[in-house]
Design a protein around this motif. Structure first.
Motif, PDB file in Angstrom:
ATOM      1  N   GLY A  50       0.827  -1.199   0.000  1.00 40.44           N
ATOM      2  CA  GLY A  50       0.000   0.000   0.000  1.00 40.44           C
ATOM      3  C   GLY A  50       0.861   1.248   0.000  1.00 40.44           C
ATOM      4  N   THR A  51       0.256   2.392  -0.320  1.00 46.21           N
ATOM      5  CA  THR A  51       1.015   3.652  -0.373  1.00 46.21           C
ATOM      6  C   THR A  51       1.380   4.142   1.025  1.00 46.21           C
ATOM      7  OG1 THR A  51      -1.114   4.763  -0.537  1.00 46.21           O
ATOM      8  CG2 THR A  51       0.112   4.460  -2.590  1.00 46.21           C
ATOM      9  N   LYS A  52       0.545   3.808   2.034  1.00 46.09           N
ATOM     10  CA  LYS A  52       0.856   4.250   3.405  1.00 46.09           C
ATOM     11  C   LYS A  52       1.551   3.161   4.218  1.00 46.09           C
ATOM     12  CE  LYS A  52      -3.089   7.316   4.231  1.00 46.09           C
ATOM     13  NZ  LYS A  52      -4.333   7.288   5.013  1.00 46.09           N
ATOM     14  N   ALA A  53       1.175   1.921   3.952  1.00 46.31           N
ATOM     15  CA  ALA A  53       1.743   0.804   4.723  1.00 46.31           C
ATOM     16  C   ALA A  53       1.664  -0.475   3.900  1.00 46.31           C
ATOM     17  CB  ALA A  53       0.982   0.636   6.041  1.00 46.31           C
ATOM     18  N   GLY A  54       2.412  -1.464   4.333  1.00 44.17           N
ATOM     19  CA  GLY A  54       2.374  -2.765   3.674  1.00 44.17           C
ATOM     20  C   GLY A  54       2.174  -3.854   4.710  1.00 44.17           C
ATOM     21  N   ILE A  55       1.590  -4.965   4.269  1.00 48.01           N
ATOM     22  CA  ILE A  55       1.350  -6.083   5.201  1.00 48.01           C
ATOM     23  C   ILE A  55       1.889  -7.357   4.590  1.00 48.01           C
ATOM     24  CG2 ILE A  55      -0.458  -7.619   6.108  1.00 48.01           C
ATOM     25  CD1 ILE A  55      -2.145  -5.249   6.749  1.00 48.01           C
ATOM     26  N   ARG A  56       2.610  -8.131   5.370  1.00 46.16           N
ATOM     27  CA  ARG A  56       2.914  -9.518   4.992  1.00 46.16           C
ATOM     28  C   ARG A  56       2.127 -10.450   5.902  1.00 46.16           C
ATOM     29  NH1 ARG A  56       8.482 -12.376   3.309  1.00 46.16           N
ATOM     30  NH2 ARG A  56       7.987 -11.021   1.552  1.00 46.16           N
ATOM     31  N   LEU A  57       1.267 -11.252   5.271  1.00 41.94           N
ATOM     32  CA  LEU A  57       0.527 -12.289   5.997  1.00 41.94           C
ATOM     33  C   LEU A  57       1.216 -13.614   5.745  1.00 41.94           C
ATOM     34  CD1 LEU A  57      -2.047 -13.560   7.410  1.00 41.94           C
ATOM     35  CD2 LEU A  57      -3.038 -13.699   5.116  1.00 41.94           C
ATOM     36  N   ILE A  58       1.644 -14.267   6.825  1.00 43.27           N
ATOM     37  CA  ILE A  58       2.171 -15.626   6.686  1.00 43.27           C
ATOM     38  C   ILE A  58       0.941 -16.530   6.662  1.00 43.27           C
ATOM     39  CG2 ILE A  58       3.584 -17.442   7.761  1.00 43.27           C
ATOM     40  CD1 ILE A  58       5.225 -14.962   6.877  1.00 43.27           C
ATOM     41  N   TYR A  59       0.821 -17.337   5.604  1.00 44.82           N
ATOM     42  CA  TYR A  59      -0.404 -18.132   5.447  1.00 44.82           C
ATOM     43  C   TYR A  59      -0.646 -19.008   6.683  1.00 44.82           C
ATOM     44  CZ  TYR A  59      -4.033 -20.933   3.295  1.00 44.82           C
ATOM     45  OH  TYR A  59      -5.228 -21.543   3.028  1.00 44.82           O
ATOM     46  N   GLY A  60      -1.828 -18.868   7.233  1.00 46.53           N
ATOM     47  CA  GLY A  60      -2.184 -19.653   8.422  1.00 46.53           C
ATOM     48  C   GLY A  60      -1.543 -19.110   9.694  1.00 46.53           C
ATOM     49  N   GLY A  61      -0.889 -17.954   9.626  1.00 53.89           N
ATOM     50  CA  GLY A  61      -0.197 -17.437  10.820  1.00 53.89           C
ATOM     51  C   GLY A  61      -0.444 -15.961  11.050  1.00 53.89           C
ATOM     52  N   ASP A  62       0.580 -15.303  11.579  1.00 56.01           N
ATOM     53  CA  ASP A  62       0.463 -13.892  11.946  1.00 56.01           C
ATOM     54  C   ASP A  62       0.696 -12.992  10.736  1.00 56.01           C
ATOM     55  OD1 ASP A  62       0.180 -14.754  14.508  1.00 56.01           O
ATOM     56  OD2 ASP A  62       2.328 -14.569  14.967  1.00 56.01           O
ATOM     57  N   PHE A  63       0.526 -11.683  10.972  1.00 60.08           N
ATOM     58  CA  PHE A  63       0.909 -10.742   9.924  1.00 60.08           C
ATOM     59  C   PHE A  63       1.662  -9.565  10.522  1.00 60.08           C
ATOM     60  CE2 PHE A  63      -3.359  -9.324  11.101  1.00 60.08           C
ATOM     61  CZ  PHE A  63      -3.288  -7.935  11.071  1.00 60.08           C
ATOM     62  N   THR A  64       2.459  -8.933   9.668  1.00 56.82           N
ATOM     63  CA  THR A  64       3.263  -7.777  10.083  1.00 56.82           C
ATOM     64  C   THR A  64       2.864  -6.580   9.237  1.00 56.82           C
ATOM     65  OG1 THR A  64       5.064  -9.315  10.532  1.00 56.82           O
ATOM     66  CG2 THR A  64       5.646  -6.983  10.431  1.00 56.82           C
ATOM     67  N   VAL A  65       2.804  -5.423   9.899  1.00 55.41           N
ATOM     68  CA  VAL A  65       2.469  -4.181   9.187  1.00 55.41           C
ATOM     69  C   VAL A  65       3.685  -3.261   9.245  1.00 55.41           C
ATOM     70  CG1 VAL A  65       0.791  -2.296   8.985  1.00 55.41           C
ATOM     71  CG2 VAL A  65       0.142  -4.402  10.199  1.00 55.41           C
ATOM     72  N   TRP A  66       4.144  -2.789   8.099  1.00 54.72           N
ATOM     73  CA  TRP A  66       5.228  -1.811   8.040  1.00 54.72           C
ATOM     74  C   TRP A  66       4.657  -0.476   7.568  1.00 54.72           C
ATOM     75  CZ3 TRP A  66       6.071  -6.876   6.511  1.00 54.72           C
ATOM     76  CH2 TRP A  66       7.110  -7.553   7.145  1.00 54.72           C
ATOM     77  N   GLY A  67       4.955   0.586   8.281  1.00 58.07           N
ATOM     78  CA  GLY A  67       4.453   1.896   7.884  1.00 58.07           C
ATOM     79  C   GLY A  67       5.401   2.996   8.326  1.00 58.07           C
ATOM     80  N   VAL A  68       4.867   4.186   8.438  1.00 63.09           N
ATOM     81  CA  VAL A  68       5.639   5.362   8.861  1.00 63.09           C
ATOM     82  C   VAL A  68       4.788   6.128   9.864  1.00 63.09           C
ATOM     83  CG1 VAL A  68       6.772   7.495   8.117  1.00 63.09           C
ATOM     84  CG2 VAL A  68       6.651   5.546   6.542  1.00 63.09           C
ATOM     85  N   LYS A  69       5.389   6.516  11.005  1.00 59.59           N
ATOM     86  CA  LYS A  69       4.672   7.345  11.983  1.00 59.59           C
ATOM     87  C   LYS A  69       5.630   8.401  12.521  1.00 59.59           C
ATOM     88  CE  LYS A  69       1.443   7.037  15.747  1.00 59.59           C
ATOM     89  NZ  LYS A  69       1.066   6.358  16.958  1.00 59.59           N
ATOM     90  N   ASP A  70       5.165   9.632  12.547  1.00 57.13           N
ATOM     91  CA  ASP A  70       5.968  10.757  13.054  1.00 57.13           C
ATOM     92  C   ASP A  70       7.369  10.774  12.425  1.00 57.13           C
ATOM     93  OD1 ASP A  70       3.795  11.281  14.678  1.00 57.13           O
ATOM     94  OD2 ASP A  70       4.583  10.037  16.320  1.00 57.13           O
ATOM     95  N   GLY A  71       7.408  10.563  11.132  1.00 54.61           N
ATOM     96  CA  GLY A  71       8.679  10.615  10.415  1.00 54.61           C
ATOM     97  C   GLY A  71       9.581   9.419  10.649  1.00 54.61           C
ATOM     98  N   LYS A  72       9.037   8.375  11.290  1.00 55.31           N
ATOM     99  CA  LYS A  72       9.883   7.190  11.553  1.00 55.31           C
ATOM    100  C   LYS A  72       9.221   5.942  10.960  1.00 55.31           C
ATOM    101  CE  LYS A  72      12.396   8.430  15.675  1.00 55.31           C
ATOM    102  NZ  LYS A  72      11.742   9.466  16.477  1.00 55.31           N
ATOM    103  N   LEU A  73      10.068   4.990  10.565  1.00 56.40           N
ATOM    104  CA  LEU A  73       9.534   3.722  10.048  1.00 56.40           C
ATOM    105  C   LEU A  73       9.003   2.891  11.212  1.00 56.40           C
ATOM    106  CD1 LEU A  73      12.366   2.792   7.514  1.00 56.40           C
ATOM    107  CD2 LEU A  73      10.108   3.734   7.000  1.00 56.40           C
ATOM    108  N   THR A  74       7.869   2.217  10.982  1.00 54.82           N
ATOM    109  CA  THR A  74       7.274   1.398  12.055  1.00 54.82           C
ATOM    110  C   THR A  74       7.138  -0.043  11.582  1.00 54.82           C
ATOM    111  OG1 THR A  74       5.038   1.878  11.274  1.00 54.82           O
ATOM    112  CG2 THR A  74       5.930   3.333  12.998  1.00 54.82           C
ATOM    113  N   GLU A  75       7.152  -0.927  12.550  1.00 55.19           N
ATOM    114  CA  GLU A  75       6.906  -2.354  12.273  1.00 55.19           C
ATOM    115  C   GLU A  75       6.070  -2.888  13.428  1.00 55.19           C
ATOM    116  OE1 GLU A  75      10.392  -4.724  11.406  1.00 55.19           O
ATOM    117  OE2 GLU A  75       9.379  -6.545  12.091  1.00 55.19           O
TER     118      GLU A  75
END
Ligand SMILES: NC(=O)c1ccc[n+]([C@@H]2O[C@H](COP(=O)([O-])OP(=O)(O)OC[C@H]3O[C@@H](n4cnc5c(N)ncnc54)[C@H](O)[C@@H]3O)[C@@H](O)[C@H]2O)c1
Length: 350
Positions: free
Chosen positions: A268-293
């Motif tokens: 996505g333009t604001k954030a990206g998600i990796r879903l592990i099939y059958g498991g958890d997911f991680t969201v990567w984005g940006v907040k207050d000028g910093k990269l987030t995970e």
């Protein structure tokens, strides 16, 4: 509510039957299998129901409200259509059918009869998948412009020479068997976009020489028959343009890479998600000028339990579930497009 189980194999015993038995609103009246011992075994094991070998005995019983179709793919359309015409609501295992044409026939009969026809795309009942859909619907990812799908396993073909590897029975291999779940997650989370073009290639490579195929896993070993047929795809690659994001898929039941890679990346333009099939997911984005995970915490649910419960509830209420045939047909169209593109050696434009 009286239920009939049609096809008493792996998925019936692992998902459908236990979840009907757990549901106080459901009662299994029939166990039907063309192999009489399988139906009889269920009656003995679960202490309920009547064993039959002809599904017409199930659908002609006025007491039966709904059926689960858990046979190999070949029989899905015929049984689902006959059941709807007999006035039953249907939960049919995935894929809906071997081809788009058959799936369209099922959709047509649903429209004619008004009966419910849900397809067993169980991930639509997974809480993590639902949460990803909510993130996307709420705009947390911005514009989702591409989805990258990987379902690649290290030498893991089900039941060599059995129903899963015989095109006339299954309709295809890794795309129709595994790809259907992955594509369905993409479709669900991105609002069921319509396919515009498909370019794909399918390969029937590693399992072709059945006697010499060395493998890691074979979850359907019980149907293995080295004198049987192996004429389905064990690797697929495709690029799909839709009214929403573009999609790339790379999937294999078997590859000569010793690492299984089963994930879906939503870009996505604001954030990206990796879903592990059958498991958890991680969201990567940006907040207050910093990269987030972030790994969102959620209670994992049992998706089959939720799917079966929702089916029983919708038979009562008439509510259409997100796994209904009229949504699922969009995935069938993409899969057919990939097979057609591979056969024709060109892009398919819808
Ligand atoms: N949702 C999922 O994640 C999931 C997982 C596994 C399988 N499946 C699907 O479930 C279906 C069945 O797969 P399985 O692994 O349970 O196969 P299986 O071979 O273990 O069971 C199928 C059963 O259907 C019976 N059968 C065949 N024709 C019949 C007929 N005309 N009437 C009654 N019974 C009949 C067979 O004798 C067999 O016992 C397939 O379509 C498969 O794609 C879905």
């Amino acid at each position: 509510m009286k239920i009939g189980i049609i096809g008493c194999g792996t998925i019936a015993n692992s998902a459908h039957i236990p979840n009907y038995l757990n549901n106080p609103d459901a009662e299994i009246k029939y166990f039907c299998d063309i192999i009489p011992e399988k139906a009889e075994e269920c009656v003995k094991k679960y202490g309920c129901g009547i064993a039959v070998t002809d599904y017409h005995d199930v659908i002609n019983d006025p007491e039966v409200a709904a059926v689960s179709v858990c046979t190999p793919n070949l029989m899905h359309p015929q049984i689902a259509i006959d059941a709807m015409r007999a006035g039953k609501d249907v939960l049919c295992e995935k894929p809906s059918a071997r081809t788009l044409k058959e799936a369209e026939e099922m959709l047509k009969v649903h429209r004619e009869t008004g009966r419910i026809l849900n397809i067993g795309v169980v991930n639509r009942f997974n809480d993590n998948v639902r949460l990803i859909k909510k993130y996307i619907d709420d705009g947390k990812l911005g514009e989702v412009y591409h989805v990258y799908v990987s379902f690649r396993a290290h030498r893991s073909i089900p039941g060599l020479g059995g129903a899963f590897t015989t095109k006339a029975i299954a309709g295809g291999g890794t795309l129709i068997d595994w790809g259907v779940h992955y594509l369905d997650i993409v479709m669900y989370c991105t609002g069921d976009p319509k396919a515009k073009t498909v370019s794909g290639e399918t390969f029937c490579k590693l399992g072709k020489d059945m006697p010499n195929y060395v493998y890691k896993d074979m979850w359907s070993e019980v149907t293995k028959d080295l004198n049987g047929t192996y004429d389905v795809d064990d690797f697929v690659t495709a690029f799909i343009r839709t009214s929403g994001p573009t999609i790339t898929i790379n999937g294999s039941w078997a590859q000569n890479i010793g690492i299984a890679d089963s994930y879906i990346d939503f870009l996505g333009t604001k954030a990206g998600i990796r879903l592990i099939y059958g498991g958890d997911f991680t969201v990567w984005g940006v907040k207050d000028g910093k990269l987030t995970e972030e790994k969102p915490a959620f209670e994992k649910n049992n998706a089959f339990n939720a799917e079966l419960r929702a089916f029983v509830d919708c038979v009562r209420s008439g509510e259409k579930l997100p796994s209904h045939i009229d949504r699922n047909i969009l995935t069938s169209k993409i899969m057919q497009g990939i097979y057609d593109s591979s056969m024709a050696d060109r892009e398919i434009v819808f």
